[in-house]
Scaffold this motif. Structure first.
Motif, PDB file in Angstrom:
ATOM      1  N   GLU A 199       0.826  -1.203   0.000  1.00  0.00           N
ATOM      2  CA  GLU A 199       0.000   0.000   0.000  1.00  0.00           C
ATOM      3  C   GLU A 199       0.864   1.258   0.000  1.00  0.00           C
ATOM      4  O   GLU A 199       0.584   2.222  -0.731  1.00  0.00           O
ATOM      5  N   ALA A 202       2.360   1.669  -3.533  1.00  0.00           N
ATOM      6  CA  ALA A 202       1.401   1.996  -4.592  1.00  0.00           C
ATOM      7  C   ALA A 202       0.764   3.364  -4.408  1.00  0.00           C
ATOM      8  O   ALA A 202       0.406   4.016  -5.399  1.00  0.00           O
ATOM      9  N   THR A 203       0.616   3.815  -3.150  1.00  0.00           N
ATOM     10  CA  THR A 203      -0.142   5.044  -2.904  1.00  0.00           C
ATOM     11  C   THR A 203       0.720   6.247  -2.556  1.00  0.00           C
ATOM     12  O   THR A 203       0.278   7.385  -2.722  1.00  0.00           O
ATOM     13  N   PHE A 244       5.647  -6.082  -7.001  1.00  0.00           N
ATOM     14  CA  PHE A 244       4.209  -5.847  -7.087  1.00  0.00           C
ATOM     15  C   PHE A 244       3.502  -7.053  -7.712  1.00  0.00           C
ATOM     16  O   PHE A 244       2.418  -7.452  -7.268  1.00  0.00           O
ATOM     17  N   HIS A 255      -1.954  -4.805  -8.440  1.00  0.00           N
ATOM     18  CA  HIS A 255      -1.292  -3.551  -8.795  1.00  0.00           C
ATOM     19  C   HIS A 255      -0.534  -3.727 -10.120  1.00  0.00           C
ATOM     20  O   HIS A 255       0.557  -3.198 -10.293  1.00  0.00           O
ATOM     21  N   ALA A 258       0.289  -0.428 -11.907  1.00  0.00           N
ATOM     22  CA  ALA A 258       1.453   0.237 -11.335  1.00  0.00           C
ATOM     23  C   ALA A 258       2.724  -0.496 -11.710  1.00  0.00           C
ATOM     24  O   ALA A 258       3.754   0.123 -12.030  1.00  0.00           O
ATOM     25  N   SER A 259       2.664  -1.810 -11.686  1.00  0.00           N
ATOM     26  CA  SER A 259       3.816  -2.624 -12.056  1.00  0.00           C
ATOM     27  C   SER A 259       4.229  -2.372 -13.502  1.00  0.00           C
ATOM     28  O   SER A 259       5.412  -2.210 -13.814  1.00  0.00           O
TER      29      SER A 259
END
Length: 381
Positions: A199, A202-203, A244, A255, A258-259
């Motif tokens: 988290e 990613a955030t 990820f 994710h 994002a990856s």
């Protein structure tokens, strides 16, 4: 099969040269592993970092998993017993540096190093090496980290009292270590920590504009001010991209977008057009700031490209990942082309020359992490 010929070459290099050499010349008979081996094959006597002992223990365990018939259990236990005997502080964290005879030299308990203790303990537990208390030891270390170093919102501090900037890199390796425990079915407390780090990554760690992860952050997980906050290491984009994906498989968190962005940033901006090697650093916009190409970044590109290729459907996308993996492997072989087989060079400069220096043992962990995936992809395990 992917890269079958490359996997065959890698297996021969590992089994016939690297693993035997790093055991025969890289292990100190009196305990632990040497930091480096000179390119003529002789060990370098120097103070010993915790991260080298933990990484070498893992490397031999991975070699055993891949089928190396040598004394991998003995080698891994050799490293495990040394770091468990000489690095643990009275508070349960682990100091970063000892002398060759094991006497403490630096009491700093670096967050990065604690991650590698957890990582080595997980792999030793999986291999049945060491005593029956490895799970308890790892849980005690994680509990102490949480007590001493928990960030007030999410993640971990570098030190107590607070030291800034905060760093993404130790969290990346903490995630790797937590996932190693989850893989073995030991979920408490490791799964919860892993979810929190995913988290965080990613955030808060990812730049929403580019999809890249930085290196340095302020106390509230914003990018640090000045040049430090703009540092982006291509090798770490590949490493986070892999983690990820790995976390998604183990934890059921998705994710992939994002990856994919991490991988794309590293590939677009981090590959030197002449050497085709992943360079050390670019800025937030992707402009090169440190054109050195370290060995470890090539292995992370190779591993991640292989993992992405395996997950991609047949077609142009999969072929592109396979091509990336092939290129990364060919670049890696340039580093391994040294007079004594089983050693390597570490820093490839922009002018095409390599820094003349001993081979660092710390690279073996990266090499094994990548070649393990390559050997499985090529059907050589």
């Amino acid at each position: 099969m992917m890269l079958e010929a490359e996997a065959r070459w890698a297996r021969e290099w590992l089994f016939d040269a690297a693993l035997p050499l790093w055991w025969q010349a890289g292990a100190d008979p009196s305990g632990g592993f040497y930091e480096k081996i000179a390119l003529d094959g002789t060990p370098v006597i120097a103070p010993r970092r915790l991260r080298v002992q933990t990484r070498q223990a893992y490397a031999f365990i991975e070699g055993g998993r891949l089928g190396w018939p040598g004394p991998w259990r003995e080698a891994a236990a050799h490293g495990l017993s040394f770091f468990m005997s000489h690095y643990r502080r009275p508070d349960g964290l682990y100091r970063c540096l000892v002398a060759p005879d094991g006497l403490p030299m630096d009491e700093t308990a670096d967050l990065y190093d604690q991650a590698f203790v957890l990582f080595a303990l997980a792999h030793a537990h999986a291999a049945g090496i060491g005593d029956n208390d490895l799970v308890a030891t790892a849980r005690a270390l994680q509990a102490e980290l949480t007590t001493q170093r928990a960030h007030p919102v999410i993640g971990f501090e570098e030190a107590t009292p607070r030291v800034l900037p905060l760093r993404s890199n130790p969290h990346m390796h903490l995630l790797e270590a937590e996932l190693a425990w989850v893989t073995e079915g030991v979920t408490e407390p490791f799964e919860g920590v892993a979810r929190a780090i995913v988290e965080l990554g990613a955030t808060r760690l990812v730049d929403p504009q580019t999809g890249a992860i930085g290196e340095y952050y302020d106390g509230a997980w914003h990018f640090a001010e000045g040049d430090a906050g703009a540092v982006r290491e291509p090798g770490h984009q590949f490493e986070w991209a892999y983690l990820f994906r790995h976390a998604g498989d183990l934890l059921g968190v998705d994710h992939r977008a994002a990856s994919d962005r991490l991988y794309a940033f590293g590939t677009r901006f981090g590959i030197a057009p002449d050497r085709r090697a992943a360079i050390f650093a670019v800025d937030a916009a992707g402009a090169p700031t440190d054109p050195r190409a370290r060995l470890w970044a090539q292995t992370e590109r190779l591993r991640t490209a292989l993992v992405f290729a395996a997950a991609a459907p047949d077609g142009e996308v999969r072929e592109a990942f396979v091509a990336d993996a092939h290129e990364a492997f060919e670049v890696l072989k340039v580093y391994l082309d040294v007079p004594v087989a089983g050693l390597w060079r570490d820093q490839w400069l922009a002018d095409g020359a390599f820094v003349e220096e001993p081979a660092p043992a710390s690279s073996f962990y990266h090499i094994l992490s990548a070649l393990a995936v390559l050997l499985k992809a090529g059907g050589h395990t």
